[in-house]
Scaffold this motif. Structure first.
Motif, short mmCIF file in Angstrom:
data_model
loop_
_atom_site.label_atom_id
_atom_site.label_comp_id
_atom_site.label_asym_id
_atom_site.label_seq_id
_atom_site.Cartn_x
_atom_site.Cartn_y
_atom_site.Cartn_z
N ALA A 24 9.69 -9.17 -11.90
CA ALA A 24 9.28 -7.84 -12.38
C ALA A 24 8.07 -7.31 -11.62
O ALA A 24 8.01 -6.12 -11.28
N ALA A 25 7.11 -8.17 -11.30
CA ALA A 25 5.92 -7.73 -10.58
C ALA A 25 6.23 -7.38 -9.12
O ALA A 25 5.60 -6.48 -8.55
N LEU A 26 7.17 -8.08 -8.52
CA LEU A 26 7.49 -7.87 -7.11
C LEU A 26 8.57 -6.82 -6.88
O LEU A 26 8.69 -6.27 -5.78
N PHE A 27 9.36 -6.52 -7.91
CA PHE A 27 10.49 -5.61 -7.74
C PHE A 27 10.13 -4.24 -7.17
O PHE A 27 10.82 -3.77 -6.24
N PRO A 28 9.08 -3.56 -7.63
CA PRO A 28 8.79 -2.24 -7.05
C PRO A 28 8.62 -2.27 -5.53
O PRO A 28 9.05 -1.34 -4.83
N THR A 29 8.04 -3.32 -5.01
CA THR A 29 7.87 -3.44 -3.56
C THR A 29 9.21 -3.66 -2.88
O THR A 29 9.51 -3.04 -1.86
N PHE A 30 10.05 -4.52 -3.45
CA PHE A 30 11.34 -4.82 -2.85
C PHE A 30 12.38 -3.72 -3.09
O PHE A 30 13.45 -3.76 -2.51
N GLU A 71 -5.70 -14.55 -12.34
CA GLU A 71 -4.68 -13.59 -12.77
C GLU A 71 -3.33 -14.28 -12.84
O GLU A 71 -3.12 -15.30 -12.19
N ASN A 72 -2.41 -13.70 -13.61
CA ASN A 72 -1.08 -14.30 -13.78
C ASN A 72 0.04 -13.48 -13.18
O ASN A 72 1.21 -13.82 -13.34
N THR A 73 -0.28 -12.37 -12.52
CA THR A 73 0.74 -11.48 -11.98
C THR A 73 0.87 -11.68 -10.47
O THR A 73 -0.14 -11.62 -9.75
N ALA A 74 2.09 -11.88 -10.01
CA ALA A 74 2.33 -12.04 -8.57
C ALA A 74 1.94 -10.77 -7.82
O ALA A 74 2.31 -9.67 -8.24
N ILE A 75 1.21 -10.94 -6.74
CA ILE A 75 0.84 -9.81 -5.88
C ILE A 75 1.45 -9.96 -4.49
O ILE A 75 1.23 -9.13 -3.62
N GLY A 76 2.23 -11.02 -4.32
CA GLY A 76 2.88 -11.23 -3.03
C GLY A 76 3.83 -12.40 -3.08
O GLY A 76 3.94 -13.10 -4.09
N ARG A 77 4.50 -12.58 -1.95
CA ARG A 77 5.49 -13.66 -1.81
C ARG A 77 5.39 -14.21 -0.40
O ARG A 77 5.33 -13.45 0.57
N LEU A 78 5.36 -15.53 -0.29
CA LEU A 78 5.41 -16.22 0.99
C LEU A 78 6.72 -16.98 1.07
O LEU A 78 7.19 -17.51 0.07
N VAL A 79 7.28 -17.05 2.27
CA VAL A 79 8.56 -17.72 2.47
C VAL A 79 8.47 -18.65 3.67
O VAL A 79 7.90 -18.29 4.70
N VAL A 80 9.04 -19.84 3.54
CA VAL A 80 9.18 -20.79 4.64
C VAL A 80 10.65 -21.19 4.71
O VAL A 80 11.20 -21.71 3.75
N ILE A 81 11.26 -20.92 5.86
CA ILE A 81 12.68 -21.21 6.07
C ILE A 81 12.79 -22.29 7.15
O ILE A 81 12.31 -22.09 8.26
N ILE A 94 3.31 -8.37 0.49
CA ILE A 94 2.23 -8.11 -0.47
C ILE A 94 2.56 -6.79 -1.15
O ILE A 94 2.99 -5.84 -0.50
N VAL A 95 2.41 -6.73 -2.48
CA VAL A 95 2.73 -5.50 -3.19
C VAL A 95 1.86 -4.35 -2.66
O VAL A 95 0.72 -4.56 -2.26
N ARG A 96 2.43 -3.18 -2.65
CA ARG A 96 1.80 -2.02 -2.01
C ARG A 96 0.37 -1.78 -2.48
O ARG A 96 -0.53 -1.56 -1.68
N GLU A 97 0.13 -1.86 -3.77
CA GLU A 97 -1.21 -1.54 -4.29
C GLU A 97 -2.27 -2.58 -3.93
O GLU A 97 -3.46 -2.33 -4.09
N ARG A 98 -1.86 -3.73 -3.40
CA ARG A 98 -2.82 -4.77 -2.99
C ARG A 98 -2.87 -4.95 -1.47
O ARG A 98 -3.55 -5.83 -0.97
N GLN A 99 -2.15 -4.09 -0.74
CA GLN A 99 -2.18 -4.18 0.71
C GLN A 99 -3.52 -3.69 1.25
O GLN A 99 -4.24 -2.98 0.57
N ARG A 100 -3.84 -4.10 2.44
CA ARG A 100 -5.07 -3.72 3.14
C ARG A 100 -6.33 -4.28 2.48
O ARG A 100 -7.40 -3.69 2.56
N GLN A 101 -6.17 -5.44 1.82
CA GLN A 101 -7.31 -6.13 1.22
C GLN A 101 -7.51 -7.52 1.82
O GLN A 101 -8.28 -8.32 1.30
#
Length: 125
Positions: A24-30, A71-81, A94-101
């Motif tokens: 739910a926290a990451l969906f708006p970005t994706f 905090e308990n809300t995801a503000i980003g996602r990292l992936v290793v493949i 990184i979610v839009r509202e937390r970018q450039r930080q």
């Protein structure tokens, strides 16, 4: 590469295994066409579709949720493949509202330190 997704921390961040509840926290970005412009697929149209994709049990990579400490809300996602012995491809969002930080830079620096130092990778893409 190991199959485990450990908790990794920095001064400001905690990167923990991604959970279905992070969708739910990451969906708006994706779901944002601008944010998904350079991904391997287009934006998601529903939270359900995104949640299923986000935590696909058949996927062979590892994912972390990025959270600000305390905090308990995801503000980003990292992936290793995995891409072969000692080799991986990495990605982040990184979610839009937390970018450039500086969040992505801080999280990726720590992830690279972990992969090269603790897991002994020899190549990261």
């Amino acid at each position: 590469m190991t199959g485990a997704t450990p908790i990794i921390e920095t001064e400001r961040l905690v990167m923990r295994p991604l959970a279905h509840t992070d969708a739910a926290a990451l969906f708006p970005t994706f779901a944002d066409p601008d944010q998904m412009r350079y991904w391997s697929r287009g934006p998601f149209e529903s939270l359900g579709e995104f949640a299923d994709w986000l935590c696909d049990p058949d996927w062979d990579g590892r994912c972390w949720a990025v959270l600000a400490k305390g905090e308990n809300t995801a503000i980003g996602r990292l992936v290793v493949i995995p891409r072969g012995p000692g080799q991986s491809e990495i990605a982040y969002t990184i979610v839009r509202e937390r970018q450039r930080q500086g969040i992505a830079a801080e999280a990726m620096r720590r992830l690279l330190d972990y992969l090269f130092g603790e897991e002994r990778h020899r190549r990261i893409q």
